[in-house]
Write a protein that holds these residues in place. Sequence first.
Motif, PDB file in Angstrom:
ATOM      1  N   ARG A 478       0.836  -1.209   0.000  1.00 39.17           N
ATOM      2  CA  ARG A 478       0.000   0.000   0.000  1.00 39.17           C
ATOM      3  C   ARG A 478       0.872   1.260   0.000  1.00 39.17           C
ATOM      4  O   ARG A 478       0.577   2.237  -0.701  1.00 39.17           O
ATOM      5  N   ARG A 481       2.049   2.000  -3.460  1.00 42.32           N
ATOM      6  CA  ARG A 481       1.071   2.651  -4.339  1.00 42.32           C
ATOM      7  C   ARG A 481       1.111   4.174  -4.153  1.00 42.32           C
ATOM      8  O   ARG A 481       1.045   4.940  -5.123  1.00 42.32           O
ATOM      9  N   ARG A 482       1.225   4.624  -2.915  1.00 38.15           N
ATOM     10  CA  ARG A 482       1.292   6.063  -2.672  1.00 38.15           C
ATOM     11  C   ARG A 482       2.582   6.651  -3.241  1.00 38.15           C
ATOM     12  O   ARG A 482       2.571   7.744  -3.833  1.00 38.15           O
ATOM     13  N   GLU A 485       2.160   7.026  -6.896  1.00 32.59           N
ATOM     14  CA  GLU A 485       1.294   8.167  -7.203  1.00 32.59           C
ATOM     15  C   GLU A 485       2.048   9.488  -7.099  1.00 32.59           C
ATOM     16  O   GLU A 485       1.796  10.425  -7.880  1.00 32.59           O
ATOM     17  N   ARG A 486       2.974   9.570  -6.141  1.00 28.00           N
ATOM     18  CA  ARG A 486       3.685  10.823  -5.908  1.00 28.00           C
ATOM     19  C   ARG A 486       5.009  10.903  -6.675  1.00 28.00           C
ATOM     20  O   ARG A 486       5.798  11.827  -6.452  1.00 28.00           O
ATOM     21  N   TRP A 579       1.306   1.294   6.782  1.00 30.99           N
ATOM     22  CA  TRP A 579       1.803   1.895   5.549  1.00 30.99           C
ATOM     23  C   TRP A 579       2.118   3.372   5.744  1.00 30.99           C
ATOM     24  O   TRP A 579       3.066   3.911   5.155  1.00 30.99           O
ATOM     25  N   ALA A 580       1.337   4.033   6.592  1.00 28.78           N
ATOM     26  CA  ALA A 580       1.562   5.454   6.829  1.00 28.78           C
ATOM     27  C   ALA A 580       2.843   5.684   7.625  1.00 28.78           C
ATOM     28  O   ALA A 580       3.604   6.629   7.352  1.00 28.78           O
ATOM     29  N   LEU A 583       5.641   5.370   5.219  1.00 31.14           N
ATOM     30  CA  LEU A 583       5.849   6.553   4.379  1.00 31.14           C
ATOM     31  C   LEU A 583       6.541   7.674   5.149  1.00 31.14           C
ATOM     32  O   LEU A 583       7.391   8.394   4.606  1.00 31.14           O
ATOM     33  N   LEU A 597       4.133  13.158   0.923  1.00 30.37           N
ATOM     34  CA  LEU A 597       3.703  11.759   0.886  1.00 30.37           C
ATOM     35  C   LEU A 597       2.447  11.499   1.700  1.00 30.37           C
ATOM     36  O   LEU A 597       1.737  10.518   1.446  1.00 30.37           O
ATOM     37  N   LEU A 598       2.155  12.310   2.705  1.00 24.53           N
ATOM     38  CA  LEU A 598       1.051  12.043   3.626  1.00 24.53           C
ATOM     39  C   LEU A 598       0.094  13.229   3.667  1.00 24.53           C
ATOM     40  O   LEU A 598       0.528  14.397   3.719  1.00 24.53           O
ATOM     41  N   GLU A 599      -1.195  12.922   3.685  1.00 17.92           N
ATOM     42  CA  GLU A 599      -2.206  13.957   3.815  1.00 17.92           C
ATOM     43  C   GLU A 599      -2.276  14.436   5.268  1.00 17.92           C
ATOM     44  O   GLU A 599      -1.776  13.780   6.193  1.00 17.92           O
ATOM     45  N   GLU A 602      -3.834  12.029   7.740  1.00 14.10           N
ATOM     46  CA  GLU A 602      -2.933  10.892   7.971  1.00 14.10           C
ATOM     47  C   GLU A 602      -1.827  11.276   8.954  1.00 14.10           C
ATOM     48  O   GLU A 602      -1.498  10.515   9.867  1.00 14.10           O
TER      49      GLU A 602
END
Length: 621
Positions: A478, A481-482, A485-486, A579-580, A583, A597-599, A602
Amino acid sequence: GSHVNAHTAGGIAEGGYLGFAELQYVHMPLPGERLVTFLSDGAFEEQRGSDWAPRWWRADDSGLVAPIMIANGRRIDQRTTMSQVGGVAWLRRHLRLNGFDPIPFDGRDPAAFAWAILEIERRLEAGAERIRNGHGRYPVKLPYGIAVAPKGAGFPGAGTNLAHNLPLDGNPSRDAASRRAFNRGAARLHVPLEGILAARDAFSRHQSSGRPRERDNPLANRDVRLARQPEPAWRTPGTETASPMAAVDQGFLAVVHANPHLRPRVGNPDEMRSNRMLRTLEALKFRVTAPEAGVPESLDGAVITALNEEAVAAAALGNKGGLNAIVTYEAFGMKMHGVVRQEIVFAAHRAAAGRPSGWLGVPLVLTSHTWENAKNEQSHQDPSLAEILLAESAPASRVLFPVDWNSAAAAIHGVFAVRGQIWTLVVPKGELPLVFDGAGARTLLENGGARVPGVGAGPDPALLLVAVGGYQLRELTRASRRLTERGVAHSVVCLLEPGRFRRPRDRREAACLAPPDVVTALFPRAAGARLFLVHTRPEAMAGALAPLTEGVRAAFHGYANQGGTLSVQGLVFVNGCSWAHALRSCARLLDADEVALLEADERNALDGRRSPHGPVLPETG
């Protein structure tokens, strides 16, 4: 069919005496074979697995066993508990209550030992014959010799603490009185050379008697071979999920069915069904003396179950002439450590001496493991056994972490292709995605690690995500995937067998390492940032994988002793292994701002400013 002492049979002499269950099952004879075990009354109070032995012995699938305790009443520096509570009389009552037929005799008389062995076997054969004729039922009263003698018999200080080492009150090299006492005792026990030579000749008439030499006894020279090893039942990766433990169940049973000439044994302290060994249990059944209707139980069942972890592990380890598996909750595996380690040490010693063991590899399956076993809080969350056995000598001890159905199928197939090795398989029982196809799982097993297909991004990535364990790989997938995306170039590596990437401690371990080209391909120097998400405590794995972190920036996440009655996702989160969390570590390793990488939600969840459910964990997790 000759007699053999468990120690001269190539047993576990270097570890001292063990309890009866441990000794008899470390060398459980096949039909037609005979075993004599000599036991210590000090070990009797330490290892009480012996109480189960009569419940498991069956004439149809086991040879004759003759346990003989040397009842001298002393430990190293005090009396045994047995001698304090009633001595031999108490022991006889205890043995009768637990299904034995005690036979006391004079432990100072060599002829009495010979008589006791013959009498034990006569009684055991008679009990089996009564059952065959319909005049009895299992369990047979298992004869048990008690050789009564003071410790240090014949020497000064016999029966006292002085009998433990040199049986003297003083040093004979400096004290004349001690020297005289020692010489008097030695003279009484002295056997002239002529008598020794005559005894040797009497015991060496093997050709005329048809009796094999002790060194040629089958218990000391197992050479077990499979008639056929079925191909693993590979599954095609896609959208389906499957329990890796179900692959272990199917794979083990397939080997058993393909090799009916080999006696199967499964050592299991509890919960075969819960641990997903459903097919194995239905086919092999629990061994009991009074089968219950509607339950997979049988008089001749091959699943040996008791809430005594060391004893049931020994039931499998002792089946040197057959096919074996040990299956347990991971946390309870620690109670098996003593007997498992003795087996590993002796196998390593035999290999070093140029006489490698010929028994088939034994899988020690640890499941319902740390990350998925929260029903009893932290008492059921303990990765210690995998950590400890990872530190033992390879190749006698190998520790593998299958991540999906196919990697578990490859592992259970591979363990029966080797000899003299114990493979600790840390296997999830929960449903997990299929990651590797059959060919990929074979490569994973062959090399100890592999690049995870279908994840990662960018050529020559500077960042590596390394997973040891199924749930760890799921989190890193997971995270990948992030990162994709980034636009962060990275690759994901799965280590099935971390010990093959360690710094070798001797030449035998060096021969077991992953090939250098594999290490270079999986861990290129350009990948200067490496994040490890591991099943075990991070410190233990960081030590084992030290060569992979030299000269690079690395971070390890693993079990941090944070537990409770949580879901898998909850345990992952509180131990900083989501996963967070991965990251956040990636950002630090890359000297990047984690905002990329993180909202915000999150980050707030990681910092404890809001619930992780939703941003990081499933809403219902």
